[in-house]
Design a protein around this motif. Structure first.
Motif, PDB file in Angstrom:
ATOM      1  N   ILE A  32      -9.113  17.252 -61.767  1.00  0.00           N
ATOM      2  CA  ILE A  32      -9.284  18.402 -62.662  1.00  0.00           C
ATOM      3  C   ILE A  32      -9.739  19.631 -61.873  1.00  0.00           C
ATOM      4  CG2 ILE A  32     -10.725  19.336 -64.527  1.00  0.00           C
ATOM      5  CD1 ILE A  32     -10.669  16.501 -65.769  1.00  0.00           C
ATOM      6  N   ILE A  33     -10.712  19.433 -60.968  1.00  0.00           N
ATOM      7  CA  ILE A  33     -11.224  20.587 -60.214  1.00  0.00           C
ATOM      8  C   ILE A  33     -10.114  21.170 -59.338  1.00  0.00           C
ATOM      9  CG2 ILE A  33     -12.865  21.330 -58.432  1.00  0.00           C
ATOM     10  CD1 ILE A  33     -14.872  19.357 -59.550  1.00  0.00           C
ATOM     11  N   PHE A  86     -21.225  17.157 -57.873  1.00  0.00           N
ATOM     12  CA  PHE A  86     -20.959  16.218 -58.969  1.00  0.00           C
ATOM     13  C   PHE A  86     -21.122  14.750 -58.565  1.00  0.00           C
ATOM     14  CE2 PHE A  86     -17.687  13.430 -60.873  1.00  0.00           C
ATOM     15  CZ  PHE A  86     -18.242  13.313 -62.135  1.00  0.00           C
ATOM     16  N   VAL A 115     -10.121  26.389 -67.853  1.00  0.00           N
ATOM     17  CA  VAL A 115     -11.066  26.221 -66.737  1.00  0.00           C
ATOM     18  C   VAL A 115     -12.493  26.336 -67.267  1.00  0.00           C
ATOM     19  CG1 VAL A 115     -11.936  27.226 -64.599  1.00  0.00           C
ATOM     20  CG2 VAL A 115      -9.477  27.025 -64.939  1.00  0.00           C
ATOM     21  N   HIS A 159     -23.277  11.796 -60.475  1.00  0.00           N
ATOM     22  CA  HIS A 159     -22.494  10.899 -61.327  1.00  0.00           C
ATOM     23  C   HIS A 159     -22.660   9.444 -60.880  1.00  0.00           C
ATOM     24  CE1 HIS A 159     -19.318   9.545 -63.967  1.00  0.00           C
ATOM     25  NE2 HIS A 159     -18.677   9.012 -62.941  1.00  0.00           N
ATOM     26  N   LEU A 166     -18.038  21.719 -55.119  1.00  0.00           N
ATOM     27  CA  LEU A 166     -18.251  21.244 -56.491  1.00  0.00           C
ATOM     28  C   LEU A 166     -18.349  19.719 -56.529  1.00  0.00           C
ATOM     29  CD1 LEU A 166     -15.901  23.620 -58.548  1.00  0.00           C
ATOM     30  CD2 LEU A 166     -18.384  23.701 -58.356  1.00  0.00           C
ATOM     31  N   VAL A 180     -12.307  13.770 -62.187  1.00  0.00           N
ATOM     32  CA  VAL A 180     -12.955  15.078 -62.027  1.00  0.00           C
ATOM     33  C   VAL A 180     -12.406  15.778 -60.781  1.00  0.00           C
ATOM     34  CG1 VAL A 180     -15.162  16.224 -61.575  1.00  0.00           C
ATOM     35  CG2 VAL A 180     -15.015  14.458 -63.336  1.00  0.00           C
ATOM     36  N   PHE A 183     -14.667  22.887 -67.614  1.00  0.00           N
ATOM     37  CA  PHE A 183     -15.829  22.834 -66.726  1.00  0.00           C
ATOM     38  C   PHE A 183     -17.114  22.738 -67.557  1.00  0.00           C
ATOM     39  CE2 PHE A 183     -14.381  24.520 -62.292  1.00  0.00           C
ATOM     40  CZ  PHE A 183     -13.330  23.616 -62.298  1.00  0.00           C
ATOM     41  N   GLU A 190     -13.665   7.975 -62.772  1.00  0.00           N
ATOM     42  CA  GLU A 190     -14.107   9.288 -63.263  1.00  0.00           C
ATOM     43  C   GLU A 190     -14.285  10.274 -62.114  1.00  0.00           C
ATOM     44  OE1 GLU A 190     -17.354   7.597 -65.308  1.00  0.00           O
ATOM     45  OE2 GLU A 190     -16.085   6.964 -66.984  1.00  0.00           O
ATOM     46  N   LEU A 246     -17.295  19.138 -68.964  1.00  0.00           N
ATOM     47  CA  LEU A 246     -17.684  18.159 -67.941  1.00  0.00           C
ATOM     48  C   LEU A 246     -19.149  18.320 -67.578  1.00  0.00           C
ATOM     49  CD1 LEU A 246     -14.570  18.277 -65.568  1.00  0.00           C
ATOM     50  CD2 LEU A 246     -15.203  16.461 -67.149  1.00  0.00           C
ATOM     51  N   MET A 251     -23.119  15.952 -66.341  1.00  0.00           N
ATOM     52  CA  MET A 251     -24.155  16.397 -65.403  1.00  0.00           C
ATOM     53  C   MET A 251     -25.538  16.490 -66.035  1.00  0.00           C
ATOM     54  SD  MET A 251     -22.851  16.880 -62.336  1.00  0.00           S
ATOM     55  CE  MET A 251     -23.810  18.091 -61.426  1.00  0.00           C
ATOM     56  N   HIS A 288      -6.816  20.967 -59.826  1.00  0.00           N
ATOM     57  CA  HIS A 288      -5.801  21.585 -60.681  1.00  0.00           C
ATOM     58  C   HIS A 288      -6.295  22.935 -61.212  1.00  0.00           C
ATOM     59  CE1 HIS A 288      -2.016  20.898 -62.949  1.00  0.00           C
ATOM     60  NE2 HIS A 288      -2.571  21.647 -63.889  1.00  0.00           N
ATOM     61  N   ALA A 289      -7.580  22.993 -61.580  1.00  0.00           N
ATOM     62  CA  ALA A 289      -8.157  24.240 -62.101  1.00  0.00           C
ATOM     63  C   ALA A 289      -8.170  25.323 -61.024  1.00  0.00           C
ATOM     64  CB  ALA A 289      -9.575  23.969 -62.609  1.00  0.00           C
TER      65      ALA A 289
END
Lengths: 140, 150
Positions: free
Chosen positions: A85-86, A126, B37, A130, A122, A82, B41, A78, B44, B49, A88-89
């Motif tokens: 994803i971050i 996280f 996005v 996590h 970020l 994440v 976000f 995970e 997630l 979180m 790619h975003a």
């Protein structure tokens, strides 16, 4: 409007061929990473929709499958998801700025480093939280 | 002096009439990307979180979210936007890397089928889902706390 290419030193010329920001260095590697993370996220998405669809089958079925994810190996997976994803975003937003912002091409390299910098910030927010959640499950 | 094609020109000239699907695909990737996005976000953050994060995800958690139209719409948008975005991205990779037109057709067919099936499946689940289904007595504790006793 045509812009004459700035004269380059011999050293610079061999390091980065001109003509496209996708050839060589950060312009190319951001593109490679964008593709790799995109494919990884796509295949995760297929599985994620299938497992979530189990809520329509029964509470027991959903909890049984989600339960198999609740272990440290999946917890580390995970983190990778994440992270993908971050990146790619953020890089996607960089691509949009390159396409639509007048100075996007000029600052594409700087924006790549900003993407990596924001990614680090970020992830720093996280990952510890996590991993505490993941590894506090182990003792239970 | 002889002329040569411009670099990177298409082997077949672009169609001059009808809808320019490649252009709309290009626009879609950017428009859906910006929305995704925000949606992903947010997804997630709420799921990983807040509270006990991934540890707290179970049927009761998901059912609690889908009992509200807000999260139904949120996840429905994510489902459609993300699957079409992902499928179109995969189509781009197949266009770039498939070694034969036949292989490309098969792969693009598989991408289209998987995206279409999952969009239909996910949409049905979101709209037909009951957060308090009838369950055997020993599974009642798996339901969200707001469910009436059975």
């Amino acid at each position: 409007m045509s812009v004459a290419p700035a004269p380059r030193s011999a050293k610079k010329k061999s390091a980065r061929p001109g003509g496209t920001l996708y050839r060589g260095n950060s312009g190319m590697w951001s593109w490679v990473l964008h593709r790799i993370t995109g494919v990884a996220i796509f295949f995760f998405l297929l599985v994620h929709i299938l497992d979530t669809a189990l809520i329509r089958v029964s509470p027991e079925a959903y909890n049984a499958v989600i339960g198999t994810y609740k272990n440290p190996i999946m917890g580390l997976g995970e983190v990778g998801l994440v992270g993908a994803i971050i990146f790619h975003a953020l890089n996607g937003l960089r691509i949009i700025l390159i396409d639509f912002w007048g100075k996007g091409v000029k600052y594409q390299r700087l924006m790549f480093w900003i993407v990596l910098g924001v990614w680090v910030v970020l992830m720093a927010g996280f990952v510890p939280r996590h991993l505490i959640n993941v590894f506090s499950e182990v003792g239970n | 002096m002889s002329t040569i094609d411009a670099p990177r020109s298409s082997p077949t000239p672009a169609r001059r009439n009808g809808v320019n699907w490649e252009k709309w695909g290009w626009i879609y990737m950017r428009a859906s990307g910006v929305v995704l996005v925000v949606l992903i976000f947010g997804h997630l953050f709420i799921n990983l979180m807040t509270g006990d994060g991934v540890k707290a995800i179970d049927f009761a958690f998901v059912a609690g979210k889908y009992a509200t139209p807000f999260w139904q719409v949120w996840d429905l948008l994510m489902l459609w936007l993300a699957l079409i975005h992902g499928a179109n991205g995969m189509r781009t990779l197949v266009n770039d890397y498939a070694t034969s037109p036949r292989l490309g057709k098969v792969l693009k067919g598989a991408i289209f089928a998987s995206a279409a099936i999952l969009i239909i499946l996910g949409t049905l689940v979101i709209f037909t889902f009951d957060p308090c289904p009838a369950v055997p007595a020993d599974q009642f504790h798996l339901l969200p706390s707001f469910c009436p006793p059975q």
